[in-house]
Motif scaffolding. Structure first.
Motif, PDB file in Angstrom:
ATOM      1  N   MET A 397       0.824  -1.032   0.034  1.00 43.58           N
ATOM      2  CA  MET A 397      -0.257  -0.092   0.183  1.00 43.58           C
ATOM      3  C   MET A 397       0.685   1.294   0.002  1.00 43.58           C
ATOM      4  SD  MET A 397      -3.254  -0.670  -0.438  1.00 43.58           S
ATOM      5  CE  MET A 397      -3.583   1.055  -0.430  1.00 43.58           C
ATOM      6  N   SER A 398       2.031   1.174   0.630  1.00 39.68           N
ATOM      7  CA  SER A 398       2.931   2.317   0.467  1.00 39.68           C
ATOM      8  C   SER A 398       3.253   2.595  -0.871  1.00 39.68           C
ATOM      9  CB  SER A 398       4.217   2.067   1.154  1.00 39.68           C
ATOM     10  OG  SER A 398       4.927   3.266   1.277  1.00 39.68           O
ATOM     11  N   ASP A 399       3.594   1.602  -1.564  1.00 45.50           N
ATOM     12  CA  ASP A 399       3.968   1.856  -3.127  1.00 45.50           C
ATOM     13  C   ASP A 399       2.743   2.157  -3.863  1.00 45.50           C
ATOM     14  OD1 ASP A 399       6.858   1.360  -2.859  1.00 45.50           O
ATOM     15  OD2 ASP A 399       6.437  -0.727  -3.077  1.00 45.50           O
ATOM     16  N   VAL A 400       1.541   1.501  -3.410  1.00 46.76           N
ATOM     17  CA  VAL A 400       0.293   2.023  -4.193  1.00 46.76           C
ATOM     18  C   VAL A 400       0.154   3.515  -4.137  1.00 46.76           C
ATOM     19  CG1 VAL A 400      -2.285   2.070  -3.939  1.00 46.76           C
ATOM     20  CG2 VAL A 400      -0.990  -0.170  -4.070  1.00 46.76           C
ATOM     21  N   VAL A 401      -0.069   4.168  -2.764  1.00 51.52           N
ATOM     22  CA  VAL A 401       0.068   5.459  -2.819  1.00 51.52           C
ATOM     23  C   VAL A 401       1.350   6.255  -3.490  1.00 51.52           C
ATOM     24  CG1 VAL A 401       0.280   7.463  -1.167  1.00 51.52           C
ATOM     25  CG2 VAL A 401      -0.783   5.493  -0.480  1.00 51.52           C
TER      26      VAL A 401
END
Length: 668
Positions: A397-401
């Motif tokens: 999710m960090s990379d999704v953001v």
């Protein structure tokens, strides 16, 4: 909210740990591949790694003359008797047809003209001779009498084909212009390099979503362990033996180009690899070299690695029970498996990816980013899938953001539904805001540039956008609702924009933008502007303030709402449930109405048509069972969530009540 998983009649002890025994065996990859009508899950059963680009597996058809797109959004439909092709890319539980690129099929003879048509290389099969597991798919194709096995890395598929006899030519077809929607391929090119034992090329796809940004070019390289004893290409209805290059462009007729190679004969399994890339053939080769080696590792070696990756993820949750019904544990692990299928890892070996500006970028350009992701049906996944991944895979999710912000940087706006390397504008809302803020508040946004994120979200909420903007933006900002004169789905849009704005207000407050926070928090109450108090429902509203309510609250195809009816949209205020309760006048009235809403849904136990009451197979009302908590009736939340788990989900092919929508239903 963080809803607890409740199972009726048993006590499950769930802990985050490493399991001592394999849990992957509990996964049934065929769940969500069946159903009827609006109850089709549309999940592909093929092989993939967690979030991998390559989802290699079968595409099926029920009748050779008639293709029903509605049944084949994921390529595969369990009741079908035919496999059309083994393709390498698939959407995950979506409600549109796209992908199915780079097809392959085995053949037990050097092809004739009859073999190069879609009907010609389609094969019958039986579920009795079909196997699937995380990272593995196998089927016996009855027409060529060949056993097909496939496993994968993130951008590479490893194939293993077993032919029937010692004198059978081991032929592989590459119908480069194949896709699930056969009208979608627009251009293609294929080359045979006999010196390198390689087939490579590309196909330009213009599917339901990919056409919206000019199409998607899928490159591939297929490498074989030995030289070719025969080869050739085809175009239209003409075969060209010993020809090593073919290209084509769609005109009036469907595009039909491809290549074939024969690699000796015999019963020894033929292993070969297919690397994919969104950048170039050279990058496809690089993906092969770095992910499976050059020469490639064995099928068994890659399979073992892929299975271990899946086991390491699935076994993080262990279930200890001696009283669980037989299908409850498989049901749980299959749902967990499906939540790890998407979004799609779009960065390739070396960290490179194709950006929304159609240029090649590297994740190393931005601090705090490890991978780049796409394929996010954000209207769906912001509700359950992404909140779940914030807990289970915060690194993703960090990379999704970060990926959403790279799309903003390279394309000019936050996306509504990013697909591959482009904007689709699909659905409504500006819910990238919710995705970013939810991850930020849960402290999983590594290296987030807060000011960049804030500027991107403010732009989405207040400025006209080319690809993912708000309908009647100025009317909404000045009057407080989307006018029905401008958009027939004004009630749904007003409610969703209010949710986005309330969430943005929380972010503004967290970073000290207090004046903005007050403005956005006030806009978060705009849902009240489409509440028709005498009707006790949300309605469209004209620019002059007059309400426009539907003739029936129970017509799910009513144009007043998006993918639902007045009963279902009545409950969509996830950011201010206490405020919604106040509109009903009392907790008791709210509870009675909500209880009736879910209870009446039991009158239609099937999923063929949308349920006019609580619709478990779609998104607008899926939060409803948890809303009892806000009115002091947690017991009813427990009652109805348990009932839904037991009655709307199963371990059978029709075990999802609707399109999975990139993990949304499974994360629920």
């Amino acid at each position: 909210m963080k809803p607890a998983i409740a199972l009726q009649g048993l006590l499950l002890l769930i802990s985050i740990s490493i399991a001592l025994a394999s849990v992957s065996q509990n996964v049934n990859v065929f769940v969500g591949t069946g159903g009827e009508g609006f109850g089709i899950g549309s999940n592909p059963p093929g092989a993939q790694r967690p979030f991998g680009l390559v989802r290699a597996g079968p595409d099926t058809i029920g009748d050779l003359k008639y293709f029903v797109p509605f049944n084949h959004f994921g390529g595969y439909y369990y009741p079908d008797p035919y496999i059309r092709c083994i393709s390498h890319t698939h959407m995950v539980g979506s409600g549109v047809v796209d992908l199915g690129t780079i097809g392959v099929m085995p053949l037990s003879r050097v092809p004739t003209v009859a073999d190069i048509t879609l009907e010609g290389y389609t094969s019958t099969f039986s579920h009795a001779n079909e196997t699937g597991a995380p990272g593995y798919y196998s089927v016996f194709l009855q027409t060529p009498a060949v056993k097909v096995e496939v496993t994968v890395t993130e951008q590479v598929a490893v194939h293993r084909y077993t032919y029937p006899s010692s004198n059978t030519p081991r032929v592989v077809l590459f119908p480069v212009s194949y896709a699930i929607d056969t009208s979608a391929p627009a251009q293609g090119e294929v080359f045979i390099n006999t010196k390198a034992n390689e087939v490579h090329g590309w196909m330009l796809l213009k599917g339901s979503l990919s056409a919206r940004f000019g199409g998607y070019k899928s490159y591939f390289s297929a490498k074989f362990p030995a030289g070719f004893t025969a080869f050739g290409t085809w175009s239209g209805g003409s075969i060209k033996p010993n020809n090593n290059k073919q290209n084509g462009t769609k005109t009036v007729d469907l595009l039909n180009i491809g290549a074939y190679v024969a690699v000796g004969s015999g019963t020894a399994p033929l292993e070969f690899v297919v690397g994919l890339s969104s950048i170039s053939v050279a990058q496809a080769r690089q993906n092969i070299a770095l992910q499976v080696g050059n020469p490639a590792r064995s099928f068994s070696s890659v399979l073992a690695e892929t299975q271990q990756i899946w086991e390491s993820q699935l076994s993080r949750i262990t279930i200890q029970s001696t009283t669980a019904p037989a299908d409850e544990i498989p049901k749980f692990y299959t749902a967990l498996y499906h939540t790890l299928a998407a979004p799609t890892l779009f960065s390739e070996s070396g960290g490179v990816y194709l950006g929304f500006d159609s240029k090649v970028h590297n994740v190393a350009e931005k601090p705090g980013q490890s991978n780049y992701y796409t394929d996010m049906s954000i209207w769906d996944v912001h509700r359950t899938e992404f909140p779940w991944l914030n807990i289970f895979r915060p690194d993703v999710m960090s990379d999704v953001v970060q990926s959403l912000l790279r799309m903003y940087e390279q394309g000019g706006e936050l996306p509504r539904w990013p697909f591959l390397n482009g904007y689709t504008g699909c659905m409504i809302g500006t819910h990238s805001i919710i995705v970013i803020v939810d991850s930020f508040l849960k402290n999983v946004t590594n290296g987030l540039n807060v000011q960049e994120a804030y500027a991107a979200m403010v732009s989405a909420a207040t400025q006209p956008q080319k690809y993912a903007g708000r309908d009647d933006l100025q009317g909404y900002l000045s009057g407080g609702w989307v006018a029905f004169d401008v958009s027939k789905t004004s009630a749904s849009e007003t409610m969703e924009y209010a949710y986005d704005d309330a969430t943005l207000g929380v972010f503004a407050s967290a970073i000290g933008q207090n004046q903005d926070a007050t403005v956005f928090a006030k806009r978060g109450l705009n849902y009240r502007n489409v509440w028709d108090a005498p009707q006790q429902h949300m309605c469209g509203r004209l620019a002059n303030g007059q309400f426009s309510c539907p003739l029936s609250w129970l017509y799910t195809f009513d144009e007043h709402y998006i993918e639902g009816d007045g009963e279902q949209w009545r409950w969509f205020v996830p950011h201010d449930t206490p405020g919604l309760i106040s509109l009903f006048g009392s907790n008791q009235t709210f509870v009675e109405q909500l209880d009736q809403f879910i209870d009446y849904s039991r009158n239609d136990p099937y999923n063929i048509l949308p349920n006019p009451w609580y619709w478990a197979g779609n998104e607008p009302d899926i939060f409803a069972p948890w809303m009892f908590n806000y009115a002091g009736r947690a017991d009813l939340t427990q009652k109805w969530t348990r009932w839904l788990i037991l009655n709307k989900y199963s371990s059978q092919p029709d075990g999802i009540p609707g399109n999975d929508d990139y993990g949304t239903m499974r994360a629920w």
